[in-house]
Design an enzyme around this catalytic site. Structure first.
Site, short mmCIF file in Angstrom:
data_model
loop_
_atom_site.label_atom_id
_atom_site.label_comp_id
_atom_site.label_asym_id
_atom_site.label_seq_id
_atom_site.Cartn_x
_atom_site.Cartn_y
_atom_site.Cartn_z
N ASN A 249 -2.77 -95.00 86.67
CA ASN A 249 -3.65 -94.76 85.51
C ASN A 249 -2.75 -94.31 84.37
O ASN A 249 -2.30 -93.16 84.35
CB ASN A 249 -4.69 -93.69 85.86
CG ASN A 249 -5.53 -93.29 84.66
OD1 ASN A 249 -5.54 -93.99 83.65
ND2 ASN A 249 -6.24 -92.18 84.78
N TRP A 250 -2.51 -95.22 83.45
CA TRP A 250 -1.61 -94.88 82.34
C TRP A 250 -2.25 -93.95 81.32
O TRP A 250 -1.59 -93.46 80.41
CB TRP A 250 -1.17 -96.16 81.62
CG TRP A 250 -0.09 -96.93 82.34
CD1 TRP A 250 0.55 -96.58 83.50
CD2 TRP A 250 0.46 -98.20 81.94
NE1 TRP A 250 1.47 -97.54 83.84
CE2 TRP A 250 1.43 -98.54 82.89
CE3 TRP A 250 0.23 -99.05 80.87
CZ2 TRP A 250 2.18 -99.73 82.80
CZ3 TRP A 250 0.97 -100.23 80.78
CH2 TRP A 250 1.93 -100.56 81.73
N LYS A 251 -3.55 -93.75 81.43
CA LYS A 251 -4.30 -92.95 80.44
C LYS A 251 -3.98 -93.49 79.03
O LYS A 251 -3.83 -94.68 78.86
CB LYS A 251 -3.96 -91.47 80.58
CG LYS A 251 -4.08 -90.99 82.03
CD LYS A 251 -4.12 -89.50 82.13
CE LYS A 251 -4.06 -89.10 83.59
NZ LYS A 251 -4.49 -87.73 83.82
N HIS B 181 -13.77 -91.18 85.39
CA HIS B 181 -12.62 -90.27 85.48
C HIS B 181 -13.04 -88.91 84.93
O HIS B 181 -13.81 -88.82 83.96
CB HIS B 181 -11.44 -90.84 84.68
CG HIS B 181 -10.15 -90.13 84.95
ND1 HIS B 181 -9.88 -88.89 84.39
CD2 HIS B 181 -9.09 -90.45 85.72
CE1 HIS B 181 -8.69 -88.50 84.81
NE2 HIS B 181 -8.18 -89.41 85.62
N GLU C 46 -11.62 -86.91 83.04
CA GLU C 46 -11.36 -86.73 81.60
C GLU C 46 -12.47 -87.37 80.76
O GLU C 46 -12.82 -86.86 79.70
CB GLU C 46 -9.98 -87.31 81.25
CG GLU C 46 -8.86 -86.43 81.80
CD GLU C 46 -7.55 -87.15 82.06
OE1 GLU C 46 -7.36 -88.28 81.59
OE2 GLU C 46 -6.70 -86.56 82.76
N GLU D 149 -10.52 -87.03 93.21
CA GLU D 149 -9.58 -86.40 92.30
C GLU D 149 -10.05 -84.99 91.97
O GLU D 149 -10.88 -84.81 91.05
CB GLU D 149 -9.48 -87.21 91.01
CG GLU D 149 -8.97 -88.62 91.21
CD GLU D 149 -8.21 -89.11 89.98
OE1 GLU D 149 -7.08 -89.59 90.17
OE2 GLU D 149 -8.73 -89.00 88.86
N GLY E 163 -2.91 -83.75 86.62
CA GLY E 163 -1.97 -83.45 85.54
C GLY E 163 -1.45 -82.03 85.57
O GLY E 163 -0.85 -81.57 84.59
N SER F 9 -1.84 -85.33 90.81
CA SER F 9 -0.42 -84.99 90.93
C SER F 9 0.24 -85.62 92.16
O SER F 9 1.13 -85.03 92.76
CB SER F 9 -0.23 -83.47 90.92
OG SER F 9 -0.71 -82.92 89.71
N GLY G 59 -1.59 -90.76 87.92
CA GLY G 59 -1.48 -90.67 86.47
C GLY G 59 -0.02 -90.57 86.05
O GLY G 59 0.69 -91.57 85.94
N GLY G 60 0.44 -89.33 85.86
CA GLY G 60 1.79 -89.08 85.32
C GLY G 60 2.89 -89.91 85.98
O GLY G 60 3.70 -90.54 85.30
#
Ligand code: PEP
Length: 258
Positions: free
Chosen positions: A13-15, A100, A102, A172, A178, A218, A239-240
């Site tokens: 997930n590149w966000k 998600h 976010e 999640e 994150g 993470s 993500g990251g």
């Protein structure tokens, strides 16, 4: 993982990161690391909307599926700023992240809108990756399993039995996204197993056994192997670590374990 009954999925997930012109270089780097070895998992990159056409072109020969990070529940019309399932399909997109945390937190996504988007995605033949997970406060108060049950049941409301196994879930925990703080493999396994139990209650054992349940929060090249070794964790939403091809490739390789 249980590759006999369900697909292992490693999804990045590149966000809100990377421009269209950065996509090709990423794909080339990933190709140079992963090579043409057989992959025992489906690899997915969920990119920002404007990156999608370039991602579909750049990842095609790598057999990396492309996903969006959100979609409208409406088919077309006066919804300024929205993107429909039909547009995603036409662009060659195969997956879409829905709900998600976010989006729930910053963009007023609700269980109802998540459900409407899941129904729209399935109708169009897109594979939804539905995110569920508790806050730290909910975990501390012992509410995790009940809260996640409600999210799973709401997401699946009205989903026909023959379509249910297409829904991928991503557990999640919000406190792990994150933050660098990963759920332990026991914590992640407990909730992923619980999600499968809910699906079993709704659709029966065969659908539950075939449903891919991912862990996200993470996940990285250091902890992926242990998380993916759990019987009910069928992959990761990352993500990251997905922003760096070498780190993402290391997680793909961790999914190639026997
Ligand atoms: C995510 O955004 O879905 C996620 C899991 O992020 P991170 O891996 O950075 O925690």
């Amino acid at each position: 993982m249980n590759r006999k009954y369900r697909t292992t999925v490693i999804a990045g997930n590149w966000k809100m990161n990377k421009t269209p012109s950065e996509v090709k270089g990423y794909a080339e780097e990933l190709r140079s690391i992963l090579g043409s070895r057989v992959k025992w998992c489906d690899i997915v990159i969920c990119a920002p909307f404007v990156d999608l056409p370039m991602a579909v072109r750049s990842f095609r020969d790598l057999k990396v599926g492309v996903g969006a990070q959100n979609v409208s529940q409406f088919p077309s019309g006066a919804y300024t700023g929205e993107v429909s399932v039909g547009m995603l399909k036409d662009a060659g997109v195969k997956y879409v992240i829905i709900g998600h945390s976010e989006r729930r937190q910053y963009f007023a996504e609700t269980d109802e809108s998540v459900n409407a988007k899941v129904l729209a995605a399935l109708e169009a033949g897109l594979q939804p990756i539905v995110c569920v997970g508790e806050s730290l406060d909910q975990r501390d108060r012992g509410l995790t399993l009940d809260f996640v049950s409600c999210q799973v049941k709401a997401a699946l409301c009205g989903v026909a039995p023959e379509k249910a196994r297409k829904v991928i879930f991503a557990y999640e925990p919000i406190w792990a996204i994150g933050t660098g703080r990963t759920a332990t493999s026991e914590q992640a396994e407990e909730v992923c197993r619980h999600i499968r139990t809910i699906v079993r209650g709704l659709y029966g054992a065969r659908t539950a056994r075939a449903t891919s349940v991912l862990y996200g929060g993470s996940m990285n090249d250091q902890n992926a192997f242990e998380l993916l070794a759990q019987p009910d964790i069928d992959g990761g939403l990352i993500g990251g670590a997905s922003l760096v091809p070498a780190k993402f490739a290391a997680i793909v390789n961790a999914a190639n374990q026997e």
